[in-house]
Design an enzyme around this catalytic site. Structure first.
Site, PDB file in Angstrom:
ATOM      1  N   HIS A   1      -0.746  10.738  -2.498  1.00  0.00           N
ATOM      2  CA  HIS A   1      -2.080  10.416  -1.976  1.00  0.00           C
ATOM      3  C   HIS A   1      -2.951  11.654  -1.790  1.00  0.00           C
ATOM      4  O   HIS A   1      -4.101  11.686  -2.205  1.00  0.00           O
ATOM      5  CB  HIS A   1      -1.970   9.682  -0.639  1.00  0.00           C
ATOM      6  CG  HIS A   1      -3.304   9.341  -0.048  1.00  0.00           C
ATOM      7  ND1 HIS A   1      -3.974  10.189   0.807  1.00  0.00           N
ATOM      8  CD2 HIS A   1      -4.105   8.259  -0.209  1.00  0.00           C
ATOM      9  CE1 HIS A   1      -5.131   9.639   1.148  1.00  0.00           C
ATOM     10  NE2 HIS A   1      -5.231   8.465   0.550  1.00  0.00           N
TER      11      HIS A   1
ATOM     12  N   HIS B   1       0.824  -1.209   0.000  1.00  0.00           N
ATOM     13  CA  HIS B   1       0.000   0.000   0.000  1.00  0.00           C
ATOM     14  C   HIS B   1       0.864   1.266   0.000  1.00  0.00           C
ATOM     15  O   HIS B   1       1.627   1.505   0.940  1.00  0.00           O
ATOM     16  CB  HIS B   1      -0.867  -0.028   1.261  1.00  0.00           C
ATOM     17  CG  HIS B   1      -1.758   1.151   1.438  1.00  0.00           C
ATOM     18  ND1 HIS B   1      -1.633   2.025   2.492  1.00  0.00           N
ATOM     19  CD2 HIS B   1      -2.812   1.589   0.697  1.00  0.00           C
ATOM     20  CE1 HIS B   1      -2.579   2.944   2.411  1.00  0.00           C
ATOM     21  NE2 HIS B   1      -3.304   2.710   1.331  1.00  0.00           N
TER      22      HIS B   1
HETATM   23  O1  G3P Z   1      -6.448   1.485  -2.308  1.00  0.00           O
HETATM   24  C1  G3P Z   1      -6.530   1.106  -0.983  1.00  0.00           C
HETATM   25  C2  G3P Z   1      -6.456   2.282  -0.055  1.00  0.00           C
HETATM   26  O2  G3P Z   1      -5.378   3.062  -0.455  1.00  0.00           O
HETATM   27  C3  G3P Z   1      -7.674   3.139  -0.030  1.00  0.00           C
HETATM   28  O3  G3P Z   1      -7.628   4.139   0.907  1.00  0.00           O
HETATM   29  O4  G3P Z   1      -7.219   6.401   1.757  1.00  0.00           O
HETATM   30  O5  G3P Z   1      -5.312   4.898   1.328  1.00  0.00           O
HETATM   31  O6  G3P Z   1      -6.573   5.900  -0.555  1.00  0.00           O
HETATM   32  P1  G3P Z   1      -6.637   5.390   0.854  1.00  0.00           P
END
Ligand code: G3P
Length: 249
Positions: A51, A9
């Protein structure tokens, strides 16, 4: 017997600054089957890996990415000192193209999360174009919390691979199948519900829950036959997955 892939992630973001090349290359070294990342669009229409809509949390700068050119963004340090001290000082923001080139020699799947908003409708076309230019189409799965963004992907390229992200959702399978999704990306709290993964499998969908950092939940999802685990700790998930696989050999 389902092989559960391990996807890092934002890269191996427990150990290196999220969404940076060091985190993605570390994910590869740790044996991840894939990486997850987020994309944003700069003022000069470059696709960059980050992000948040702004750079305040993860760099030594401030401001919205959509208000800055790539050249301006490249001046900032994304070594994420509040999390990692000076260990990664000098790390720059990466374009999606730079990331693709960095991981091309690996066989990792790239899960591109589209931070799509109605204010930036060109996110989809710009991202698909970079994927095509770098010859990565067969390795990419697009996800988004903005499901209309995934429908836009499918309208532009009906052979693209997409998966809706959500916490929990009524009729998730039917909604995803309506625009040709390959998989569901639910929160792990939804995916562990009795029958959840089985039902998706019976309807022809894979299940890739996020973001699982607790080993007990990793194990539960391995037992339930999740198709991938999205985690900040790919090394821990891989260790459990490999042990789990051995039970069946
Ligand atoms: O794609 C999985 C996860 O990244 C979703 O949540 O907030 O990390 O974008 P976020």
């Amino acid at each position: 017997m389902i092989y559960t892939a391990i996807w890092a992630h934002r890269g191996a973001s427990a150990y290196a600054p999220e969404n940076t090349l060091p985190a993605f290359l570390l994910a590869e070294r740790l044996g991840s089957d894939g990486i997850e990342l987020d994309v944003q669009i700069t003022k000069d229409k470059q696709v960059v890996v980050c992000h948040d809509h702004n750079i305040d949390r993860t760099s030594n700068g401030t401001g919205n990415i959509c208000d800055m050119t790539l050249e301006e963004l490249k001046q900032y340090d994304f070594g994420y000192p509040t999390a990692f001290g000076h260990r990664f000082a000098g790390t720059k923001i990466s374009t999606l193209g730079e990331l693709y080139e960095a991981v091309k020699a690996s066989d990792m799947i790239v899960n591109v999360e589209l931070k799509y908003t109605a204010a930036q409708p060109d996110t989809v076309a710009l991202t698909l174009a970079v994927t095509e230019q770098h010859g990565m189409k067969d390795r990419v799965i697009y996800s988004s919390f903005a499901h209309y963004g995934l429908e836009a992907v499918m309208k532009l390229d009906s052979t693209a691979v997409v998966a809706p992200l959500y916490g929990d959702m009524e009729n998730a399978c039917e909604a995803a199948l309506a625009y040709g999704a390959l998989a569901l990306h639910p929160a792990h709290s939804a995916a562990v519900k009795p029958g959840y993964i089985n039902e998706a499998h019976l309807k022809g969908l894979r299940v890739h829950p996020y973001t699982i950092d607790n080993p007990a939940i990793m194990q539960e999802l391995l037992n339930l036959g999740a198709d991938a685990l999205i985690t900040n700790y790919p090394d821990i998930a891989k260790g459990l997955r490999d042990k789990h696989l051995k039970k069946f050999i």
